[in-house]
Design an enzyme around this catalytic site. Structure first.
Site, PDB file in Angstrom:
ATOM      1  N   PRO A 163      37.759  41.529  41.521  1.00  0.00           N
ATOM      2  CA  PRO A 163      38.286  42.783  40.730  1.00  0.00           C
ATOM      3  C   PRO A 163      37.932  42.840  39.261  1.00  0.00           C
ATOM      4  O   PRO A 163      38.379  43.511  38.584  1.00  0.00           O
ATOM      5  CB  PRO A 163      39.833  42.649  40.883  1.00  0.00           C
ATOM      6  CG  PRO A 163      40.169  41.271  41.053  1.00  0.00           C
ATOM      7  CD  PRO A 163      38.947  40.842  41.683  1.00  0.00           C
ATOM      8  N   TYR A 164      37.061  41.660  38.756  1.00  0.00           N
ATOM      9  CA  TYR A 164      36.790  41.673  37.605  1.00  0.00           C
ATOM     10  C   TYR A 164      36.360  42.713  36.948  1.00  0.00           C
ATOM     11  O   TYR A 164      36.560  43.293  35.888  1.00  0.00           O
ATOM     12  CB  TYR A 164      36.331  40.216  37.109  1.00  0.00           C
ATOM     13  CG  TYR A 164      35.898  39.958  35.646  1.00  0.00           C
ATOM     14  CD1 TYR A 164      36.790  39.853  34.633  1.00  0.00           C
ATOM     15  CD2 TYR A 164      34.656  40.244  35.205  1.00  0.00           C
ATOM     16  CE1 TYR A 164      36.479  39.894  33.251  1.00  0.00           C
ATOM     17  CE2 TYR A 164      34.259  40.185  33.934  1.00  0.00           C
ATOM     18  CZ  TYR A 164      35.057  40.109  33.011  1.00  0.00           C
ATOM     19  OH  TYR A 164      34.769  40.123  31.586  1.00  0.00           O
ATOM     20  N   GLY A 165      34.945  43.099  37.432  1.00  0.00           N
ATOM     21  CA  GLY A 165      34.055  44.141  36.942  1.00  0.00           C
ATOM     22  C   GLY A 165      34.968  45.638  36.688  1.00  0.00           C
ATOM     23  O   GLY A 165      34.917  45.956  35.865  1.00  0.00           O
ATOM     24  N   SER A 167      38.337  45.908  36.609  1.00  0.00           N
ATOM     25  CA  SER A 167      39.283  45.934  35.918  1.00  0.00           C
ATOM     26  C   SER A 167      38.864  46.115  34.289  1.00  0.00           C
ATOM     27  O   SER A 167      39.398  46.882  33.560  1.00  0.00           O
ATOM     28  CB  SER A 167      39.873  44.505  35.794  1.00  0.00           C
ATOM     29  OG  SER A 167      39.128  43.592  35.162  1.00  0.00           O
TER      30      SER A 167
END
Length: 265
Positions: A163-165, A167
């Site tokens: 989910p980093y991108g 987020s």
């Protein structure tokens, strides 16, 4: 009186580099670290030795928790009497859910839900809570700076980078939303990204990366940050800048936003 900056996630890497830059420019700086401990103590000691203990504060606080975000701003105001600059730097990366994300990326259905929630809490909710606590004080003063640390646009939708991108895509949207709500108040809100993978603990040791031939230095955004937090940038808000493209003679060279409505697809 010197301006006061609050940097979340300031005990190491990019955040600590930001602290050196802002202190070097004459500001006072407060650092937060969610996990606190030896790293925060060492960072405060390092900065105090160079710039003087009276201009540095270290606070163990998790920006993604409402009570701790509010307490942090209260403590900064109590210590320094003002808060002029908020740098939302604290973040959690893909290593939180997959240590081998650079070589063996996970599909979204393979991601642990708790890890997913933790990254979103830190990277999206944290900046909201910190800005929510800081903005009223800046508005009363009639001047302030909020800088959200983002990532490259390609990273936001890269395969295996959830989910980093996503987020960080949400953080860019929040940046624009905050700027719209604060328009005319004297408080600006902008996004700043390195422009590529940066040599921090977000990534596994270099020998295991392989896919990244070169990493940017942790100070790649310092000059841009100093400009964005200065009076020279009074008329710049809802903008996005790239650190590696920075040119002190032409700040617009590093500006990446177009002013159009966000488009992911």
């Amino acid at each position: 009186m010197a301006q006061v900056a609050l940097i979340t996630g300031g005990s190491r890497g990019i955040g600590l580099s930001f602290a050196h830059a802002l202190l070097g420019a004459g500001h006072a700086v407060a650092l937060t670290a969610a996990r606190g401990g030896a790293a925060l103590e060492a960072a405060v000691g390092e900065l105090a030795q160079v710039y003087g203990a009276s201009r540095v504060a270290g606070l163990q606080a998790d920006a993604g928790l409402p009570e701790e975000a509010g307490r942090t701003v209260t403590e900064v105001l109590s210590r320094f009497g003002r808060l002029d600059i908020l740098v939302n730097n604290a973040g959690r990366g893909s290593r939180e859910t997959n240590e081998a994300f650079t070589t063996a990326p996970q599909k979204f259905w393979e991601i642990d839900p708790d890890g997913w929630a933790e990254i979103l809490r830190t990277n999206v909710t944290g900046p909201f809570l910190m800005a929510r606590a800081a903005a009223p004080h800046m508005q009363r003063a009639g001047w302030g700076r909020i800088v959200n640390i983002s990532t490259s646009r390609a990273t936001m939708t890269k395969r295996g980078n959830a989910p980093y991108g996503p987020s960080k895509a949400a953080l860019d949207a929040l940046t624009r939303q905050f700027a719209e709500d604060l328009a005319g108040s004297g408080v600006t809100v902008n996004a700043l990204a390195p422009g590529g993978p940066t040599d921090t603990e977000f990534f596994p040791p270099k020998g295991r990366i392989g896919v990244y031939a070169e990493m940017l230095p942790v100070d790649v955004m310092n000059d841009a940050l100093l400009w964005l937090t200065s009076k020279a940038a009074d008329d710049v808000t809802a903008a996005r800048f790239i650190g590696k493209l920075w040119d002190n003679d032409d700040p617009t060279a590093a500006r990446e936003d177009t002013g159009e409505a966000p488009r992911i697809l």
